[in-house]
Write a protein that holds these residues in place. Structure first.
Motif, PDB file in Angstrom:
ATOM      1  N   PRO A   8       0.807  -1.223   0.000  1.00 38.48           N
ATOM      2  CA  PRO A   8       0.000   0.000   0.000  1.00 38.48           C
ATOM      3  C   PRO A   8       0.844   1.278   0.000  1.00 38.48           C
ATOM      4  CG  PRO A   8      -0.480  -1.342   1.957  1.00 38.48           C
ATOM      5  CD  PRO A   8       0.535  -2.063   1.147  1.00 38.48           C
ATOM      6  N   VAL A   9       2.054   1.208   0.521  1.00 40.40           N
ATOM      7  CA  VAL A   9       2.940   2.371   0.472  1.00 40.40           C
ATOM      8  C   VAL A   9       3.301   2.664  -0.981  1.00 40.40           C
ATOM      9  CG1 VAL A   9       5.200   3.279   1.154  1.00 40.40           C
ATOM     10  CG2 VAL A   9       3.839   1.956   2.797  1.00 40.40           C
TER      11      VAL A   9
ATOM     12  N   LEU B 134       2.375   6.046  -3.056  1.00 38.36           N
ATOM     13  CA  LEU B 134       3.355   6.851  -3.777  1.00 38.36           C
ATOM     14  C   LEU B 134       2.938   7.061  -5.235  1.00 38.36           C
ATOM     15  CD1 LEU B 134       6.665   5.332  -2.387  1.00 38.36           C
ATOM     16  CD2 LEU B 134       5.870   7.687  -2.072  1.00 38.36           C
ATOM     17  N   LEU B 135       2.317   6.056  -5.826  1.00 37.33           N
ATOM     18  CA  LEU B 135       1.878   6.161  -7.222  1.00 37.33           C
ATOM     19  C   LEU B 135       0.691   7.104  -7.385  1.00 37.33           C
ATOM     20  CD1 LEU B 135       2.126   2.459  -8.383  1.00 37.33           C
ATOM     21  CD2 LEU B 135       3.347   4.402  -9.362  1.00 37.33           C
ATOM     22  N   THR B 136      -0.191   7.118  -6.398  1.00 40.71           N
ATOM     23  CA  THR B 136      -1.443   7.854  -6.569  1.00 40.71           C
ATOM     24  C   THR B 136      -1.474   9.145  -5.758  1.00 40.71           C
ATOM     25  OG1 THR B 136      -2.479   6.515  -4.836  1.00 40.71           O
ATOM     26  CG2 THR B 136      -2.732   5.760  -7.111  1.00 40.71           C
TER      27      THR B 136
ATOM     28  N   LEU C   6       9.414   2.156  -8.406  1.00 45.60           N
ATOM     29  CA  LEU C   6      10.637   1.531  -7.892  1.00 45.60           C
ATOM     30  C   LEU C   6      10.330   0.625  -6.699  1.00 45.60           C
ATOM     31  CD1 LEU C   6      13.728   1.387  -8.109  1.00 45.60           C
ATOM     32  CD2 LEU C   6      13.818   3.319  -6.520  1.00 45.60           C
ATOM     33  N   LEU C   7       9.589   1.144  -5.730  1.00 44.11           N
ATOM     34  CA  LEU C   7       9.237   0.337  -4.567  1.00 44.11           C
ATOM     35  C   LEU C   7       8.337  -0.829  -4.965  1.00 44.11           C
ATOM     36  CD1 LEU C   7       9.311  -0.137  -1.520  1.00 44.11           C
ATOM     37  CD2 LEU C   7       7.362   1.424  -1.311  1.00 44.11           C
ATOM     38  N   GLY C   8       7.388  -0.591  -5.838  1.00 43.18           N
ATOM     39  CA  GLY C   8       6.491  -1.660  -6.281  1.00 43.18           C
ATOM     40  C   GLY C   8       7.235  -2.801  -6.952  1.00 43.18           C
ATOM     41  N   VAL C   9       8.190  -2.477  -7.793  1.00 48.34           N
ATOM     42  CA  VAL C   9       8.974  -3.513  -8.480  1.00 48.34           C
ATOM     43  C   VAL C   9       9.778  -4.325  -7.463  1.00 48.34           C
ATOM     44  CG1 VAL C   9      10.952  -3.859 -10.035  1.00 48.34           C
ATOM     45  CG2 VAL C   9       9.074  -2.354 -10.705  1.00 48.34           C
ATOM     46  N   VAL C  10      10.403  -3.654  -6.488  1.00 47.88           N
ATOM     47  CA  VAL C  10      11.198  -4.360  -5.482  1.00 47.88           C
ATOM     48  C   VAL C  10      10.302  -5.266  -4.632  1.00 47.88           C
ATOM     49  CG1 VAL C  10      12.614  -4.042  -3.407  1.00 47.88           C
ATOM     50  CG2 VAL C  10      13.033  -2.642  -5.424  1.00 47.88           C
TER      51      VAL C  10
END
Length: 145
Positions: A91-92, A96-98, A108-112
């Motif tokens: 959710p973080v 950050l995306l929205t 970047l965080l989503g991919v990791v």
């Protein structure tokens, strides 16, 4: 119980997840250091806000960093902490995306996070975890399919 050999018994997926989780923990501890420095320089509005947030990042980031190192060195206990951390970071990344309008950091965080979850739930990792309990996958046993 004998200690497992790092090179033979720990799958690459576990070590990859450990590296990603360690990176996340190191970033969180780095943020804690930055917040303490900012607090010492008087940049924060209140002392409790800067130092309290720094303590929160240091404690949780340290735990996540330790879990990542545990996975790198073939310790199974790190997987539970790593999974919980990844689920809390999803959710973080979305925020950050929205709402935060930080698409670079969100992606970047989503991919990791997705990569770490993929490694943590992969077949080699699951078999490695099950081996602790004597649940070796048997190719001749149809109930394992």
């Amino acid at each position: 119980m004998p200690k497992p050999s790092l090179s033979k018994s720990t799958p690459t997926t576990v070590r990859a997840a450990g590296a990603l989780v360690s990176l996340e923990g190191a970033v969180a501890v780095g943020v804690a250091v930055v917040l303490v420095i900012r607090g010492l320089l008087g940049h924060d509005q209140s002392v409790s806000s800067g130092y309290g947030t720094a303590a929160w990042f240091a404690i949780l980031g340290g735990a996540v960093f330790a879990a990542g190192l545990a996975l790198i060195f073939g310790r199974r206990w790190g997987r539970a902490i790593a999974i919980v951390a990844q689920l809390l970071l999803l959710p973080v990344a979305w925020s950050l995306l929205t709402d935060s309008h930080q698409p670079f950091f969100g992606v970047l965080l989503g991919v990791v996070v997705v990569a770490a979850l993929g490694c943590l739930f992969s077949s080699p990792t699951s078999k490695w975890m099950a081996a602790e309990y004597g649940q070796e996958a048997d190719a001749d046993n149809p109930s394992d399919r």
